[in-house]
Design a protein around this motif. Structure first.
Motif, PDB file in Angstrom:
ATOM      1  N   ASP A  86       1.326  -1.146  -0.243  1.00 24.32           N
ATOM      2  CA  ASP A  86      -0.191  -0.004  -0.112  1.00 24.32           C
ATOM      3  C   ASP A  86       0.865   1.051   0.187  1.00 24.32           C
ATOM      4  N   GLU A  90      -0.483   4.606  -8.952  1.00 21.64           N
ATOM      5  CA  GLU A  90      -1.670   6.153  -9.072  1.00 21.64           C
ATOM      6  C   GLU A  90      -1.586   7.001  -9.248  1.00 21.64           C
ATOM      7  N   THR A  96      -8.392   2.884  -6.081  1.00 18.77           N
ATOM      8  CA  THR A  96      -9.266   1.656  -6.460  1.00 18.77           C
ATOM      9  C   THR A  96      -8.621   0.725  -7.402  1.00 18.77           C
ATOM     10  N   ARG A  99      -5.278   0.002  -6.684  1.00 17.62           N
ATOM     11  CA  ARG A  99      -4.947  -1.030  -5.349  1.00 17.62           C
ATOM     12  C   ARG A  99      -5.648  -2.502  -6.640  1.00 17.62           C
ATOM     13  N   LEU A 100      -6.662  -2.578  -7.609  1.00 18.32           N
ATOM     14  CA  LEU A 100      -6.783  -4.404  -7.767  1.00 18.32           C
ATOM     15  C   LEU A 100      -5.199  -4.527  -9.127  1.00 18.32           C
TER      16      LEU A 100
END
Length: 210
Positions: free
Chosen positions: A133, A141, A161, A164-165
């Protein structure tokens, strides 16, 4: 300004020797089957010296995994900069496909990458998610944000999101390829699956395929 003294240079070299030994042993034998004694023996230093540099071998593994993700993050940021320098009439989403393929390719070409990625979830536990993370997700990102600014993603894409996926897909892709009998075929299938997923967030007139 003074440079490092002899003691500092010796300490840095000793630490480097320990890390080099651990890299090889974690690849050859796995984390669970690598003892501190094995690491110090390969580095030709005492256990006391090991513990003066690392609290335990898990901390050493965490450092190696973090360093690996930082290297991948640097590649992502370099891709991001290249995208920002690309003309508006040249679709740049394929750069994400190229980066995805390069990451997955490392699973085959780089044993350290393959083994650290494969072992990290079980070795690090909750720390694995924290490192992902804080180290791996932000560069993804930034890359997706650069694409969104160019209009190459759907207007309502939740960047964090999706990042992260995508990261989870890359990590799982490593597991799939590492465990496969035919890693080249597994790479092809995994890459195809991830590009199909990326196609779902691409703007209607943009291809996510590399």
């Amino acid at each position: 300004m003074r440079g490092p003294n002899r003691r500092q240079m010796y300490a840095e070299q000793t630490r480097a020797d320990l890390v080099t030994a651990a890299r090889k042993l974690f690849v050859d034998n796995g984390f669970a089957n690598t003892s501190v004694e094995a690491i110090t023996g390969a580095a030709q230093v005492s256990k006391g010296t090991f513990y003066s540099h690392f609290p335990d071998k898990k901390a050493m593994f965490a450092g190696l995994y973090t360093e690996l993700l930082q290297q991948v993050g640097a590649l992502s940021d370099a891709t991001c900069e290249a995208i920002r320098a690309t003309g508006p009439d040249q679709p740049a989403l394929t750069a994400v496909a190229d980066l995805t393929h390069a990451f997955l390719r490392r699973t085959i070409d780089d044993p350290l990458h393959r083994e650290l990625m494969a072992q990290a979830p079980s070795v690090l536990g909750e720390q694995y998610r924290h490192i992902n993370d804080t180290v791996a997700q932000p560069p993804i990102e930034r890359l997706l944000t650069a694409l969104a600014e160019r209009g190459e993603l759907q207007p309502d894409v939740p960047v964090a999101t999706v990042a992260r996926l995508l990261l989870a897909g890359l990590c799982e892709g490593n597991q799939i390829i590492a465990a496969a009998r035919n890693r080249e075929e597994a790479l092809t299938r995994t890459f195809h699956a991830l590009t199909l997923l990326m196609s779902g967030v691409a703007a209607d007139n943009i291809s996510a395929r590399g």
